[in-house]
Design a protein around this motif. Structure first.
Motif, short mmCIF file in Angstrom:
data_model
loop_
_atom_site.label_atom_id
_atom_site.label_comp_id
_atom_site.label_asym_id
_atom_site.label_seq_id
_atom_site.Cartn_x
_atom_site.Cartn_y
_atom_site.Cartn_z
N ALA A 116 -23.93 -33.66 87.72
CA ALA A 116 -25.07 -32.78 87.95
C ALA A 116 -26.00 -32.85 86.74
O ALA A 116 -25.67 -33.46 85.72
CB ALA A 116 -24.60 -31.35 88.18
N ALA A 117 -27.15 -32.21 86.86
CA ALA A 117 -28.15 -32.30 85.79
C ALA A 117 -27.62 -31.82 84.44
O ALA A 117 -28.02 -32.31 83.40
CB ALA A 117 -29.38 -31.48 86.18
N TRP A 118 -26.67 -30.86 84.49
CA TRP A 118 -26.12 -30.37 83.23
C TRP A 118 -25.04 -31.31 82.70
O TRP A 118 -24.56 -31.14 81.57
CB TRP A 118 -25.57 -28.95 83.40
N GLY A 119 -24.61 -32.28 83.53
CA GLY A 119 -23.48 -33.14 83.18
C GLY A 119 -23.67 -33.95 81.91
O GLY A 119 -22.81 -33.92 81.03
N GLY B 6 -25.53 -33.47 79.36
CA GLY B 6 -25.55 -32.58 78.20
C GLY B 6 -24.16 -32.09 77.84
O GLY B 6 -23.76 -32.07 76.67
N VAL B 7 -23.39 -31.70 78.87
CA VAL B 7 -22.03 -31.21 78.63
C VAL B 7 -21.15 -32.36 78.13
O VAL B 7 -20.35 -32.19 77.21
CB VAL B 7 -21.45 -30.59 79.92
N TYR C 226 -26.85 -27.86 75.50
CA TYR C 226 -25.78 -27.91 76.49
C TYR C 226 -26.25 -28.40 77.86
O TYR C 226 -25.61 -28.18 78.87
CB TYR C 226 -25.13 -26.52 76.63
N GLY C 227 -27.40 -29.05 77.89
CA GLY C 227 -27.85 -29.65 79.14
C GLY C 227 -28.19 -28.65 80.23
O GLY C 227 -28.05 -28.96 81.41
N ILE C 228 -28.61 -27.44 79.84
CA ILE C 228 -28.97 -26.45 80.86
C ILE C 228 -30.31 -26.84 81.47
O ILE C 228 -31.36 -26.64 80.87
CB ILE C 228 -29.01 -25.05 80.23
N PHE C 229 -30.23 -27.40 82.68
CA PHE C 229 -31.39 -27.93 83.38
C PHE C 229 -32.18 -26.76 83.96
O PHE C 229 -31.71 -26.09 84.89
CB PHE C 229 -30.90 -28.85 84.49
N PRO C 230 -33.37 -26.49 83.41
CA PRO C 230 -34.01 -25.20 83.70
C PRO C 230 -34.32 -24.96 85.17
O PRO C 230 -34.66 -25.88 85.91
CB PRO C 230 -35.30 -25.26 82.88
N LEU D 99 -38.90 -31.63 77.58
CA LEU D 99 -37.51 -31.87 77.97
C LEU D 99 -37.11 -33.29 77.57
O LEU D 99 -35.93 -33.58 77.42
CB LEU D 99 -37.33 -31.71 79.48
N ASN D 100 -38.08 -34.15 77.46
CA ASN D 100 -37.77 -35.54 77.12
C ASN D 100 -37.97 -35.78 75.64
O ASN D 100 -39.06 -36.15 75.20
CB ASN D 100 -38.65 -36.49 77.94
N GLN D 101 -36.93 -35.55 74.86
CA GLN D 101 -37.00 -35.85 73.44
C GLN D 101 -35.89 -36.84 73.13
O GLN D 101 -34.71 -36.49 73.13
CB GLN D 101 -36.83 -34.57 72.62
N SER D 102 -36.31 -38.07 72.89
CA SER D 102 -35.34 -39.17 72.87
C SER D 102 -34.34 -39.05 71.73
O SER D 102 -33.29 -39.66 71.76
CB SER D 102 -36.08 -40.50 72.79
N ASP D 103 -34.68 -38.25 70.71
CA ASP D 103 -33.75 -38.13 69.59
C ASP D 103 -32.80 -36.95 69.77
O ASP D 103 -32.04 -36.62 68.88
CB ASP D 103 -34.51 -37.98 68.28
N LYS D 104 -32.86 -36.30 70.92
CA LYS D 104 -32.00 -35.13 71.15
C LYS D 104 -31.24 -35.30 72.45
O LYS D 104 -31.72 -35.92 73.39
CB LYS D 104 -32.87 -33.88 71.25
N ASN D 105 -30.07 -34.69 72.50
CA ASN D 105 -29.30 -34.72 73.74
C ASN D 105 -30.02 -33.89 74.79
O ASN D 105 -30.68 -32.95 74.45
CB ASN D 105 -27.90 -34.16 73.50
N PRO D 106 -29.86 -34.23 76.06
CA PRO D 106 -29.07 -35.34 76.59
C PRO D 106 -29.80 -36.70 76.58
O PRO D 106 -29.15 -37.70 76.87
CB PRO D 106 -28.78 -34.89 78.02
N SER D 107 -31.09 -36.73 76.24
CA SER D 107 -31.79 -38.02 76.25
C SER D 107 -31.15 -39.00 75.25
O SER D 107 -30.96 -40.18 75.55
CB SER D 107 -33.26 -37.83 75.90
N LYS D 108 -30.81 -38.48 74.08
CA LYS D 108 -30.21 -39.32 73.05
C LYS D 108 -28.90 -39.94 73.56
O LYS D 108 -28.62 -41.11 73.34
CB LYS D 108 -29.94 -38.46 71.82
N PHE D 109 -28.12 -39.13 74.25
CA PHE D 109 -26.85 -39.60 74.82
C PHE D 109 -27.09 -40.76 75.78
O PHE D 109 -26.26 -41.63 75.95
CB PHE D 109 -26.18 -38.42 75.53
#
Lengths: 465, 288
Positions: A291-294, A296-297, A367-371, A382-392
């Motif tokens: 899921a969208a939070w996956g 991030g978690v 924690y990937g809480i998809f708003p 929401l798209n910040q490539s140096d931060k999770n989950p994008s970084k992940f």
């Protein structure tokens, strides 16, 4: 968010690091003379919080949630409302929290002011009369700021409001690109291709690497996949209910997976366990339907192990030409308990937490809480490539894939008050399926009849459909 | 006489207050709750209406609950004798021997009892997980098949193993203390009469341990009926039946399904059953 377990608390917490990131980012933002945030603000809409008047005097709100890092968002709230202190308490995820919550509701005291509750479990708390109708405290003010179907989940009759939507969990295909490249796998767009890739990988790796994990103890995961295939489980009609856990739509999905399980092309490890994270982190599982939070978690739970190796692709489809469809797994709201002495302040906190930009971004990155809020969902931040989950995911715009998935979810999907039982009984039938004691049809039929028996035993007027 | 009685009550008051507040009152509340059933009209919160014995009638027909009781009996019949047998053996061995090694052993055997049940169960949860388990890694190294310790057929024994690990040391220490109480002259007299070690064990030590053993047996049986934590902690790691122990079943009925009335009836029935089983033993011990 779905339920995890005590084990997660053993895993190194990412909260400290993401907090540091967040602070750095906040400082950097102010150094840049607020230019970027000013620009974003012109599109980022927030409700008029002043319409919700908190009780006067110093107040402490007790908040139960399992969102790691939510305390940082609460601190932002405390800065904005110095009279209100927020005590964030992680009493366990999903059912672990719900069982404590039901006990506190029955006892009439001992519960928090605000509790995180997943949409699928919300009716069981409405049925025990434990939650405050927030429409009395000005929650309607926020309605237009949320994705309409998430509002439908917290306001089943369209009048009373039993929570403020926090996140949703549209599903997509998360895969480890490194493993895919190593074995020359292609990203499946249909379930047929998915099965072919599963076979190819199992054979090429001598069974050591599985394409995905069939989650054997998370009914909402399976339900999400059935949801994407057009299933509907519960329906209230007047004073009675119908339940269809063994519909042809569910049947088709379980048949497909049972075949892969039998051939040992997929793993069957319980999710949210040390065992699962170990298998994913050590490359024994190449992909995961999340899921969208996956993401991030996973990033938080793996403590950035395998970070950057992952990518997200749309959920595979049943046929090539069909309109794109996805399902939803989890997603929570923040509800206020009837026993709260500060329902106004609690309502304000719930609305603010899920609308204020700082909080929404903090929860997504930590924690990937998809708003569930429209502004949050549309925010380019929401798209910040140096931060999770994008970084992940190697800098990929993860949010965009899930925003697209979110649009492809059937929004009319009611739950039932006896879902807590349905959720657990799934595990029983799937254990029998995996051990070979039951066929998929027998498993679904047993799931349906067990759940009907319990619901009618508890006094619900419910029929099979 | 009257004055003495007053004084007695005065001394009993601290105990009685706590006993009534935290023991009798909750039992009374459970009994009260158990007489109600939910009545639902349409969608929304149910009404609790007086239902007489309806919950009790439902319970005696509830195959899930009855199978939970069966699990409890299987557990009691298999685990309790193994645990007490081991405890006797260890106590006798420790009693025979002297020296620092034996002292270290005594502490080591007793240590699991000092670890909170939930923590112990979590550690065992790791040891039981299919791929991470060191047991399975050893089996794999020997090219044997692995064991799924949490699979439905085995999990009751996996729980029994945790309970044995926790409680054997406690039982052992209690028996060891009882052995220390046996007067030295009995041993001397036996030796003079030409008794061998085995004769002493069989004719002196075991008979004199019997009262202690009976008490431990009753505690173990009651403990078996209250099994909960191990199952509850292992539950998220895989599929564990709701009714693996009766206590877990009634907990889920209350806290998960929010059916407190029915859970109250289950609790009362379970308590009655344990009372009936342990009553005769208690009477025998008391009459000594």
């Amino acid at each position: 968010m779905n339920n995890s377990i005590v084990w997660r608390s053993f895993l190194p917490s990412p909260a400290c690091r993401s907090a540091r990131h967040f602070l750095l980012w906040a400082v950097a933002g102010s150094v840049c003379l607020f230019l970027p945030s000013l620009k974003a603000q012109s599109t980022y809409q927030e409700p008029d919080y002043s319409k919700i008047k908190p009780e006067s005097g110093p107040i402490t709100l007790e908040v139960w949630t399992w969102v790691v890092g939510l305390d940082k968002a609460a601190q932002l709230f405390e800065q904005a409302y110095p009279d209100i202190k927020v005590h964030v308490n992680n009493v366990g995820a999903g059912p672990t929290e719900y069982q404590k919550l039901q006990t506190a509701i029955k006892a009439g005291s001992g519960g928090p002011d605000v509790a995180q509750i997943e949409y699928d479990f919300l009716p069981s708390f409405i049925a025990t009369d434990g939650l405050t109708d927030l429409s009395k405290y000005g929650a309607e003010e926020a309605k237009s700021f949320f994705v309409p179907w998430t509002w439908g989940q917290i306001s089943p009759d369209g009048k009373a409001v039993f929570g403020i939507p926090q996140d949703s969990g549209p599903m997509a295909f998360l895969y480890n690109k490194k493993i895919f490249d190593q074995y020359g796998l292609s990203v499946p767009t249909t379930w047929d291709e998915f099965a072919q890739q599963a076979e190819k990988l199992a054979k090429a790796s001598d069974g050591k690497v599985k394409l995905v994990d069939f989650v054997p103890t998370q009914a909402p995961w399976f339900i999400g996949l059935a949801w994407a295939n057009g299933a509907q489980l519960f329906k209230a009609q007047g004073d009675s209910w119908t339940q269809s856990l063994n519909s042809p739509e569910c049947q088709k999905v379980l048949d497909f997976w049972a075949d892969l399980i039998r051939k040992k092309y997929v793993a069957t490890i319980p999710d949210f366990t040390a065992e699962f994270y170990n298998a994913v982190g050590s490359g024994q599982i190449a992909a995961s339907i999340e899921a969208a939070w996956g993401p991030g978690v996973l990033a938080a739970s793996l403590n950035d192990k395998t970070s950057g190796e992952w990518r997200v692709a749309p959920l595979p489809q049943w046929s090539k030409g069909q309109p794109f469809r996805s399902g939803n797994w989890g997603g929570s709201c923040d509800a206020v308990l009837k026993q709260s002495k500060h329902p106004n302040a609690a309502t304000l906190f719930c609305v603010w937490l899920n609308c204020a930009k700082g909080a929404v971004l903090n929860n997504w990155n930590s924690y990937g809480i998809f708003p569930a809020g429209l502004s949050g969902l549309g925010s380019p931040d929401l798209n910040q490539s140096d931060k999770n989950p994008s970084k992940f995911c190697g800098g990929q715009n993860v949010a965009q894939v899930y925003v697209d998935a979110s649009k492809a979810v059937n929004v009319d999907f009611p739950w039932s008050p006896w879902f807590a039982f349905v959720n657990d009984d799934y595990n029983k039938q799937i254990a029998a399926l995996i051990s070979g004691a039951m066929t998929p049809k027998q498993a679904l039929d047993a799931w349906q009849s067990d759940s009907l028996k319990t619901a009618t035993g508890d006094g619900y007027d419910v029929k099979a459909k | 006489m009257r004055r003495y009685r007053k004084t007695a009550f005065l001394f009993l008051a601290p105990f009685l207050t706590v006993f009534i507040a935290f023991y009798l009152a909750p039992v009374g509340y459970a009994l009260y709750l158990s007489l109600f059933v939910k009545k639902r009209i349409g969608i929304g919160p149910p009404k609790e209406v007086f239902g007489g014995l309806a919950n009790y009638i439902r319970a005696v027909q509830d195959t899930d609950f009855l199978n939970g009781l069966k699990n409890m009996f299987v557990f009691g019949v298999v685990q309790v004798p193994i645990m007490l047998g081991l405890a006797i053996l260890l106590a006798l061995l420790l009693h025979q021997s002297r020296g620092p090694f034996m002292k270290a052993c005594r502490t080591a055997f007793f240590m699991p009892y000092g670890i909170p049940t939930a923590i112990g169960a979590m550690v065992w949860g790791y040891l039981y997980s299919a791929n991470l388990s060191p047991f399975n890694q050893i089996l794999k190294a020997w090219h044997q098949g692995t064991i799924d310790f949490l699979s439905p057929a085995i999990v009751l024994f996996s729980i029994a193993n945790i309970v044995t690990w926790t409680w054997t040391g406690y039982n052992m220490i209690t028996l060891f203390a009882a052995l220390q109480n046996i007067p030295q002259d009995l041993y001397e007299a036996a030796r003079v009469d030409g008794a061998k070690t085995w004769d002493i064990v069989r004719r002196i030590q075991i008979p004199l341990l019997l009262p202690t053993l009976q008490i431990l047996f009753i505690f173990s049986i009651i403990g078996t009926s209250q099994l909960f934590t191990e199952a509850f902690v292992l539950r998220p790691l895989g599929y564990l039946a709701d009714n693996i122990t009766p206590n877990l079943y009634l907990y889920l009925t209350a806290a998960r399904d929010a059916n407190y009335s029915y859970a109250g009836a289950l609790a009362i029935l379970l308590a009655l059953l344990i009372f009936v089983i342990s009553g005769p033993f208690l009477r025998r011990v008391a009459s000594r």
